[in-house]
Motif scaffolding. Sequence first.
Motif, short mmCIF file in Angstrom:
data_model
loop_
_atom_site.label_atom_id
_atom_site.label_comp_id
_atom_site.label_asym_id
_atom_site.label_seq_id
_atom_site.Cartn_x
_atom_site.Cartn_y
_atom_site.Cartn_z
N PRO A 126 0.83 -1.21 0.00
CA PRO A 126 0.00 0.00 0.00
C PRO A 126 0.86 1.26 0.00
CG PRO A 126 -0.83 -1.59 1.60
CD PRO A 126 0.50 -2.12 1.12
N VAL A 127 0.55 2.19 -0.88
CA VAL A 127 1.36 3.40 -1.01
C VAL A 127 0.47 4.59 -1.34
CG1 VAL A 127 1.84 2.97 -3.47
CG2 VAL A 127 3.41 4.39 -2.12
N ARG A 128 0.79 5.72 -0.72
CA ARG A 128 0.14 6.99 -1.04
C ARG A 128 1.18 7.86 -1.73
NH1 ARG A 128 -3.37 10.02 3.44
NH2 ARG A 128 -4.68 8.21 2.90
N LEU A 129 0.89 8.26 -2.97
CA LEU A 129 1.82 9.01 -3.80
C LEU A 129 1.38 10.46 -3.87
CD1 LEU A 129 1.87 6.29 -6.56
CD2 LEU A 129 3.82 6.82 -5.08
N TYR A 130 2.18 11.36 -3.30
CA TYR A 130 1.85 12.77 -3.25
C TYR A 130 2.47 13.48 -4.45
CZ TYR A 130 0.67 11.92 1.69
OH TYR A 130 0.14 11.44 2.86
N ALA A 131 1.64 14.05 -5.31
CA ALA A 131 2.12 14.84 -6.44
C ALA A 131 2.39 16.26 -5.94
CB ALA A 131 1.10 14.87 -7.56
N ASP A 169 -6.62 24.45 0.54
CA ASP A 169 -7.17 23.35 1.34
C ASP A 169 -6.28 22.11 1.30
OD1 ASP A 169 -9.52 24.77 2.04
OD2 ASP A 169 -10.40 24.30 0.09
N PHE A 170 -5.36 22.06 0.33
CA PHE A 170 -4.50 20.89 0.16
C PHE A 170 -3.08 21.14 0.64
CE2 PHE A 170 -8.05 19.99 -2.50
CZ PHE A 170 -8.14 18.61 -2.59
N LEU A 171 -2.81 22.31 1.19
CA LEU A 171 -1.44 22.65 1.54
C LEU A 171 -1.06 22.22 2.95
CD1 LEU A 171 -1.09 26.18 -0.11
CD2 LEU A 171 -0.24 23.96 -0.93
N SER A 172 -2.02 21.85 3.78
CA SER A 172 -1.69 21.34 5.10
C SER A 172 -1.22 19.89 4.96
CB SER A 172 -2.89 21.40 6.04
OG SER A 172 -2.64 20.63 7.22
N LEU A 173 0.07 19.67 5.21
CA LEU A 173 0.60 18.32 5.06
C LEU A 173 0.03 17.39 6.11
CD1 LEU A 173 4.30 19.33 4.33
CD2 LEU A 173 2.54 18.66 2.69
N ALA A 174 -0.22 17.90 7.29
CA ALA A 174 -0.81 17.06 8.33
C ALA A 174 -2.21 16.59 7.92
CB ALA A 174 -0.88 17.83 9.66
N ASP A 175 -3.00 17.49 7.34
CA ASP A 175 -4.34 17.12 6.89
C ASP A 175 -4.28 16.14 5.73
OD1 ASP A 175 -5.56 18.69 8.79
OD2 ASP A 175 -5.93 20.38 7.43
N ASN A 176 -3.31 16.31 4.84
CA ASN A 176 -3.14 15.39 3.73
C ASN A 176 -2.76 14.00 4.21
OD1 ASN A 176 -3.59 15.69 0.95
ND2 ASN A 176 -2.02 17.25 0.74
N GLY A 215 -5.63 12.29 5.57
CA GLY A 215 -6.75 12.26 4.66
C GLY A 215 -7.19 10.86 4.25
N THR A 216 -8.24 10.82 3.45
CA THR A 216 -8.85 9.56 3.00
C THR A 216 -9.04 9.60 1.49
OG1 THR A 216 -10.01 9.35 5.11
CG2 THR A 216 -10.83 8.01 3.27
N ALA A 217 -8.78 8.49 0.83
CA ALA A 217 -8.92 8.42 -0.62
C ALA A 217 -10.36 8.13 -1.02
CB ALA A 217 -8.00 7.35 -1.20
N VAL A 236 -6.81 11.33 -2.74
CA VAL A 236 -6.87 11.61 -1.31
C VAL A 236 -7.39 13.01 -1.04
CG1 VAL A 236 -5.52 11.84 0.81
CG2 VAL A 236 -4.99 10.01 -0.83
N LEU A 237 -8.43 13.10 -0.23
CA LEU A 237 -8.92 14.38 0.26
C LEU A 237 -8.37 14.62 1.65
CD1 LEU A 237 -12.68 14.29 -0.80
CD2 LEU A 237 -10.72 15.20 -2.05
N PRO A 238 -7.78 15.79 1.90
CA PRO A 238 -7.34 16.12 3.25
C PRO A 238 -8.49 15.96 4.25
CG PRO A 238 -6.52 17.73 1.69
CD PRO A 238 -7.50 16.86 0.94
N ALA A 239 -8.16 15.65 5.48
CA ALA A 239 -9.17 15.27 6.47
C ALA A 239 -10.37 16.22 6.54
CB ALA A 239 -8.52 15.11 7.83
N PRO A 240 -10.18 17.55 6.63
CA PRO A 240 -11.36 18.43 6.70
C PRO A 240 -12.22 18.37 5.45
CG PRO A 240 -9.38 19.59 7.44
CD PRO A 240 -8.92 18.31 6.81
#
Length: 320
Positions: free
Chosen positions: A59-64, A106-113, A116-118, A302-306
Motif C-alpha cells: 500500500p502506497v500513497r503518492l503525493y504529487a 485546502d490541500f497545503l496542510s501536510l498534516a491534513d493530507n 486524509g482519506t482516498a 486523497v482528500l485532506p481530512a477536513p
Amino acid sequence: MKHVFIVNPVSGKADASLYLVPRLIDAAAGAGVDYAVELTQHAGHAAEIARQYGDDGEPVRLYACGGDGTLNEVFTGAYPYKNAEVASVPCGSGNDFVRNFGAAEDFLSLADNIAGTAVPVDLVAANGGVSAAICSVGLDSEVAYSIPKYRRLPLCGGQMAYNISIVERLLQPMGHRLRITVDDDVLEGDYLIATVCNGVAYGGGFRAAPMADLQDGVLDVIMVKKMSRMRIAGVLSKYKNGLHYQNGRVVPELSDVLEYRRAQKVLIEPMDGKTVITNIDGECTPADSLSAQVLPLAARFVLPAPLYAQFEDRAPAVTA
C-alpha cells in the motif's frame, strides 16, 4: 502504508526542492509515517516513480508535489495499481484539479493530507495517455501553446505572456472545421473551442464545466461555435466564470453559440486538413485528432481530512 512525496522542483515560481522538502520531512516525521521523498529529473519521471512504487505491491500513497502536469503524471503511473492512491500538494501555476473539491490552500496542510482519506474518481483515456481534468481543442489550447515563446522575452512573464498570446490569436484566422463524434452522434461545424471535461476547471481557473462530477462515469462536452470577434470577449468571460451553464442548461443568450452534451467517449477531428493543438491537463501539443474515453472510478484520490468530512456529508456512497 508508505507515503511517497514526488516533488517537481521546477513547478511554480520557486524551486520546490528548497522550500518544500524540509516541510515534507518534518510533517512525515511528526506523523510517524513511513515515507520517502523523490525529486523528478525529467518529463515523465513522476509517472516512472509512481509505477515503481505500484510494482512493489505494498500500500502506497503518492503525493504529487507540483502542478497539474505533475499530478497528471502521478495519476498516469499509479492508476493501474489497486495498492496505490494519489494525493496532491499543489504548488504549480494552475492547480486546477483540486478545484473540484476546494481551493489549492485546502490541500497545503501536510498534516491534513497525511490524515486524509482516498475517494474513487474517474479518469480519461486521452490520445494514448491519461487525463484527470480536462482535454480541449481550439482557441484555448492555441493560446496556451504559444505562451512559452513569449515568456522567453524580456518583461514578458506571467500574465503579460498570456495577454500577448491572446492578441496574436485574435489577429489570425480563428476556428476549425471539426467533426465531433459524441458517443454515436456525429456533429460537424466551425468551432472555436471543443472541451471534454472530467473535472470542473482548467487553464488556471476557467470553469468550463461547472456541472462536472468526477464520480459519474460521464464526460461533459462543451462546444463553442465560431463567432464574430466582437462577441468573443463577452462569451469567453461567461465561459471562464462558469456562467455559460446554469440551471441544467446552456444559458439562453448563448444557446446559439454553445452546445453541451454528455458522453462516455468523444473523438474530435479537423476537417480542414490541418493539425490541431490539443490540451491534455495543461500539456499542449499538435495532433491529428483528440480521442477521449472515460475510465469510471479508475483512480483513488486523497482528500485532506477536513475536506473528506465535507465530501462525506454531501456525496452519495460510491465504491471503487
